[in-house]
Scaffold this motif. Structure first.
Motif, PDB file in Angstrom:
ATOM      1  N   VAL A 187     -18.974  44.977   9.770  1.00  0.00           N
ATOM      2  CA  VAL A 187     -18.490  46.044   8.898  1.00  0.00           C
ATOM      3  C   VAL A 187     -19.086  47.374   9.347  1.00  0.00           C
ATOM      4  CG1 VAL A 187     -18.470  46.903   6.539  1.00  0.00           C
ATOM      5  CG2 VAL A 187     -18.253  44.471   6.961  1.00  0.00           C
ATOM      6  N   PHE A 188     -20.381  47.331   9.687  1.00  0.00           N
ATOM      7  CA  PHE A 188     -21.057  48.550  10.131  1.00  0.00           C
ATOM      8  C   PHE A 188     -20.343  49.169  11.337  1.00  0.00           C
ATOM      9  CE2 PHE A 188     -24.307  50.293  13.060  1.00  0.00           C
ATOM     10  CZ  PHE A 188     -24.653  51.416  12.327  1.00  0.00           C
ATOM     11  N   GLY A 189     -20.044  48.330  12.326  1.00  0.00           N
ATOM     12  CA  GLY A 189     -19.378  48.832  13.539  1.00  0.00           C
ATOM     13  C   GLY A 189     -18.033  49.463  13.227  1.00  0.00           C
ATOM     14  N   LYS A 190     -17.279  48.796  12.356  1.00  0.00           N
ATOM     15  CA  LYS A 190     -15.952  49.322  12.003  1.00  0.00           C
ATOM     16  C   LYS A 190     -16.097  50.657  11.269  1.00  0.00           C
ATOM     17  CE  LYS A 190     -13.601  45.962  13.682  1.00  0.00           C
ATOM     18  NZ  LYS A 190     -12.713  46.185  14.826  1.00  0.00           N
ATOM     19  N   ASN A 191     -17.135  50.738  10.440  1.00  0.00           N
ATOM     20  CA  ASN A 191     -17.359  51.993   9.721  1.00  0.00           C
ATOM     21  C   ASN A 191     -17.724  53.121  10.676  1.00  0.00           C
ATOM     22  OD1 ASN A 191     -16.776  50.710   7.389  1.00  0.00           O
ATOM     23  ND2 ASN A 191     -18.865  50.631   6.608  1.00  0.00           N
ATOM     24  N   VAL A 192     -18.448  52.787  11.746  1.00  0.00           N
ATOM     25  CA  VAL A 192     -18.796  53.805  12.747  1.00  0.00           C
ATOM     26  C   VAL A 192     -17.518  54.401  13.333  1.00  0.00           C
ATOM     27  CG1 VAL A 192     -19.827  54.201  15.013  1.00  0.00           C
ATOM     28  CG2 VAL A 192     -21.016  52.791  13.335  1.00  0.00           C
ATOM     29  N   TYR A 193     -16.596  53.534  13.722  1.00  0.00           N
ATOM     30  CA  TYR A 193     -15.333  54.027  14.285  1.00  0.00           C
ATOM     31  C   TYR A 193     -14.554  54.834  13.248  1.00  0.00           C
ATOM     32  CZ  TYR A 193     -15.624  51.338  18.621  1.00  0.00           C
ATOM     33  OH  TYR A 193     -15.984  50.871  19.845  1.00  0.00           O
ATOM     34  N   ALA A 194     -14.594  54.363  12.003  1.00  0.00           N
ATOM     35  CA  ALA A 194     -13.830  55.060  10.960  1.00  0.00           C
ATOM     36  C   ALA A 194     -14.400  56.453  10.713  1.00  0.00           C
ATOM     37  CB  ALA A 194     -13.838  54.242   9.671  1.00  0.00           C
ATOM     38  N   ILE A 195     -15.735  56.540  10.618  1.00  0.00           N
ATOM     39  CA  ILE A 195     -16.351  57.845  10.377  1.00  0.00           C
ATOM     40  C   ILE A 195     -16.065  58.777  11.547  1.00  0.00           C
ATOM     41  CG2 ILE A 195     -18.558  59.055  10.126  1.00  0.00           C
ATOM     42  CD1 ILE A 195     -19.547  56.541   8.630  1.00  0.00           C
TER      43      ILE A 195
END
Lengths: 432, 499
Positions: free
Chosen positions: A302-310
């Protein structure tokens, strides 16, 4: 840009396209095998009259390696399933347009290949397994640092404190890991502590500064450039103060314990005979494992996906209810952890440290990431790209040294590569 | 000089999927105030942007003083004597007022700026316009109203023959409006033509000589303002046939209140005040109003994106004021923002990521994603909403606006939100996709969810809503039940400006 090459448009089915891959791969493997056998004087000895077999060094090995990976790629794609929405495998089109696309996409990689060929012609000694292993070893710590910095680039930020954190970790770890008999011990009365304690301390120290970076960026919405610049200066000061503690008084730290140095210097599979297999440095598997971990974090958590999203759209990430504060803190702490690991390994490899360690590493790491396709606008970047970015720089640096190009010219070439790579990268997006 | 200083003939402008201007012709006399009226999205601003060189029209002709011209840039428009006061001001906040006034044409010699001359000229200009502003203070220290007047001074200083004013009074108080009218009076006297865009009907009738009304990208007509009353203008603005079709509703709202808002006030000055309403299960509450009615600001505050000074929000008996979208999400709220591109989609990410981004943790254990359940959820949700995409790995920026909007709805349905706040859900979407969005909305209603829908399109507002709340200048000016739905009535409430 490449329209001067006008190629007649030609379509081939994707399956045949990958079949060609297998074909080329198979051919290269075969060629490598023949050259290998000829070199060992087993078969095809007649080839010796055409090619100077002494001057090809380990070329057969490389040919087999490249051929095998090409063939494997072809096979894998040929027998993999189609897309999830029942999409059809599109034909591969050869035309001047796709050719131009290909050229812009792989320009830096192609330039590197050309350079490698040129170096090999000038200095055939370059075609040795020893050289390849050297390049991989040199890339290892750089890769670890680049993987850290890529997180900050992915959110359209940057991290100028990376290099100084490397230095901090190097100084802290070596200062507590000196042999008991060494004359100028940093802490004269320190007993021989567990190897991992100082290492963890060093990494922890970096993570504290990473948390400071994250806090400044996330809490005060400070631009990462300025936040990490401030931290960089602070870290250097702190590191120098620590380095200047009596009785050390800014002397380079030496006398490193052998079990610590082993972390950076151990080699596996060293050949017993002189001139035998040079051995694989322990740094290579360490970097590989970290690569896999980072790939996992970026793609499977989830963290990695959030990095891309941000990085892709910070406003939209806020609206979507992503905890932006926590993510940014996480990014800078994780990045600093990697710098810390890089610093410890660097210290172990060189068996020593000064407060000047790591200066400027962040710029090399950023350059490697950018050449590897990480967008400074955030949201775009893959681990495979960063690996190739780091390798491209090391290959070019090592290769130029190999053919005795002056270090000054090396700087010029390095700068040109960065500028050209980013210019090409941007035209790629402008086309959309 | 001919009868008209400006003639625009047959101007047509198409954006992907929508005809923004359809054969619009507009004639403006020198020394007159020409009011341009129309609902939001009628094409007024687009027409003016075509004139000012910001957009290029697809066809049509522009004549200035009878001579055909082709305007390609704002710079060229200014050279031709057209000047525009934009609805949104973008001053350079920390530079002095005078530099903002003379930006791009600083007085001086060569590359040297003559600050003294600049100061003198600005002072003279301000004196002439009775504007009491020190030219040396940073522009950012002025109030929005003062800035608006400075902006008008800037337009005047260009020695333009035509000045376009787009909603100049939206941030002005009554006193300053009077001041503006004195300036306009003076400009008219000097033979300058003014194109005046405003929603304020009384103002229009007071100041203008002629009124042109636009609707759905077409010019309805031009009349001398002495022949019109405010009611006439409203009828002309909204008087279209209800050609849009809406899917039939099968479910009435229940009596159960799912969200109750009481006396909600913004913490930003000039924004919404004292908003109260109850939202019932399976209800679509339409929110009507004109630009500047603070509707978007209100729903964003409700969703935790903006500050709230006071008020009470009750949801399932629990009181809460969301301080962040995460908190709002936890309470089952969902928001589709007005600016889909800026704050909705992640353009460079695939459809899959865009769909699951808000509900990511549902498909993870200890932070590690379960790829299969994630993809399955996205696929099911996209299929349910009939998202047309080549694959889940297609970048969302390559989809049409309608499909992007469907992905955004899918995103929020996956978070199990049951109050959907839709801010202009069909903006920039073609007719077919609009119908699909309406169908999706009604299906959500049938599933027991509730919707708050901001819409500036009258037919949509009346066709979809179970109740309409109308706002004006941040206040709720009225609620309409279905039997009271009437365009003229909505427009009357939406223009109920406080004196």
């Amino acid at each position: 840009m490449f329209s001067i090459f006008s190629i007649k448009e030609k379509r081939i089915p994707r399956s045949r396209y990958y079949f060609y891959f297998c074909l080329v791969g198979g051919f290269l493997v075969l060629l490598g095998a023949i050259l290998y056998l000829a070199k060992r004087g087993l078969f095809f000895t007649g080839l010796g009259h055409v090619v100077n077999l002494k001057r090809i060094f380990d070329l057969p090995f490389f040919l087999v390696l490249i051929g095998a990976s090409l063939g494997l790629k072809g096979l894998l794609h040929r027998f993999s399933r189609g897309g999830e929405f029942g999409e059809l495998e599109e034909d591969v089109i050869f035309s001047s347009k796709t050719f131009a696309n290909f050229m812009t996409r792989y320009a830096i990689l192609l330039a590197m290949l050309v350079l490698v060929v040129v170096i090999c012609v000038i200095q055939p000694r370059f075609m040795q397994i020893r050289v390849a292993l050297d390049i991989l070893t040199q890339s290892s710590t750089r890769l670890i640092i680049a993987l850290g910095i890529c997180f900050t680039l992915l959110i359209a930020g940057t991290d100028l404190s990376a290099g100084r954190m490397v230095g901090l970790a190097a100084v802290i770890s070596t200062s507590m890991l000196q042999t008991a008999v060494y004359a100028n011990r940093f802490f004269p009365d320190l007993p021989q502590v567990n190897l991992y304690l100082p290492i963890l301390l060093a990494i922890l120290a970096c993570m504290i500064f990473g948390a400071l970076n994250g806090f400044l960026v996330a809490r005060y919405d400070m631009h990462p450039f300025i936040a990490t610049l401030a931290t960089q200066v602070i870290i250097y000061g702190v590191c120098s103060l620590y380095f200047d503690l009596p009785p050390n008084n800014s002397q380079p730290i030496g006398g490193v314990r052998p079990d610590f140095a082993a972390l950076g210097q151990t080699k596996f599979l060293v050949g017993s005979a002189p001139g035998g297999f040079p051995g694989i440095s322990i740094l290579i598997p360490i970097a590989a494992v970290i690569c896999v971990i980072i790939w996992f974090i970026l793609n499977k958590t989830v963290f990695g996906k959030n990095v891309y999203a941000i990085g892709g759209n910070r406003e939209a990430a806020v609206v979507a209810g992503i905890n932006v504060f926590r993510s940014i803190m996480g990014i800078f702490i994780l990045a600093s952890c990697l710098y810390g690991i890089g610093g410890v390994l660097e210290a172990a490899r060189t068996a020593g440290a000064t407060n000047q360690y790591g200066a400027g590493y962040e710029l090399d790491a950023i350059a490697a990431c950018v050449v590897g396709g990480v967008s400074l606008n955030g949201g775009i970047g893959r681990v495979s790209g960063i690996v190739s970015g780091v390798l491209i720089f090391t290959v070019i640096q090592y290769g130029l040294q190999f053919i005795n190009v002056s270090p000054m010219w090396q700087q010029v070439i390095k700068g040109v590569i960065i500028a050209v790579a980013v210019a090409i990268d941007l035209t790629k997006y402008r086309r959309k | 000089m001919g009868e008209y200083v400006l003639e625009m003939k047959g101007i047509t402008k198409e954006f992907p999927g929508v005809v923004a201007l359809d054969q619009v012709s507009l004639n403006v006399r020198p020394g007159s105030v020409h009011a341009l009226m129309g609902e939001n999205g009628a094409g007024k601003s687009t027409l003016m942007k075509c004139l000012f060189g910001i957009y290029r029209s697809d066809s049509g002709e522009v004549r200035l003083d009878g001579k055909p011209v082709s305007i390609r840039s704002a710079r060229q428009a200014m050279d031709l004597g057209i000047s525009m006061i934009h609805q949104e001001l973008h001053p350079i906040r920390h530079r002095p007022v005078m530099e903002n006034v003379w930006l791009g044409r600083f007085p001086g010699r060569g590359f040297l700026v003559d600050h003294h001359a600049m100061y003198e000229r600005t002072r003279e200009l301000f004196q002439q316009l009775e504007l009491d502003v020190d030219p040396r203070v940073p522009a950012g220290t002025l109030s929005a109203a003062r800035l608006q007047l400075v902006e008008i001074a800037r337009a005047v200083s260009c020695n333009a023959d035509i000045i376009i004013m787009d909603e100049p009074t939206s941030s002005l108080t009554e006193n300053e409006t009077e001041h503006l009218f004195r300036i306009i009076e003076k400009l008219r006297h000097d033979g300058i033509a003014i194109i005046y865009i405003s929603h304020k009907l009384e103002e229009i009738l007071r100041i203008s000589d002629e009124v042109s009304v636009m609707r759905d990208g077409r010019l309805i007509g031009t009349w001398p303002s002495s022949e019109l009353s405010t009611d006439d203008i409203i009828k002309l603005m909204v008087g279209r046939d209800l050609t849009n079709r809406f899917p039939p509703k099968t479910r009435r709202p229940s009596d159960e209140v799912v969200l109750s808002v009481r006396n909600l006030c913004s913490s930003e000055p000039g924004s919404f005040q004292d908003v109260s309403f109850d939202l019932r299960r399976s209800e679509i509450l339409g929110v009507g109003g004109l630009v500047g009615a603070q509707r978007t600001e209100f729903v964003e505050a409700l969703f935790g994106l903006r500050g709230i000074a006071s008020g009470v929000v009750t949801r399932n008996g629990e009181r809460f004021l969301a301080r962040s979208p995460r908190e709002a999400k936890r309470h089952g709220l969902a928001l589709l923002t007005e600016e889909r591109r800026a704050t909705g989609i992640f353009g460079i990410l695939p459809v899959l990521e865009n769909t699951v981004v808000a509900s990511q943790s549902r498909y993870a254990s200890f932070g590690v994603l379960k790829e299969h359940s994630r993809t399955e959820a996205a696929r099911a949700s996209c299929q349910e909403l009939n998202v047309k995409t080549p694959s889940l790995s297609t970048l969302i920026q390559n989809l049409s606006g309608g499909n992007q909007q469907k992905v955004l709805i899918a995103r929020w349905l996956l978070t199990h939100s049951d109050i959907l706040i839709l801010d202009e859900p069909t903006r920039g979407i073609d007719v077919g996709a609009k119908y699909e969005i309406y169908t999706i909305m009604l299906r959500q209603i049938e599933l027991g969810r509730s919707i708050i829908m901001i819409s500036s399109e009258m037919p949509e507002l009346m066709g979809m809503s179970d109740r309409i709340m109308v706002m004006c200048e941040g206040r709720v000016t009225g609620f309409l039940e279905p039997e009271q739905f009437d365009q003229v009535e909505i427009m009357r409430l939406a223009t109920q400006f406080s004196k």
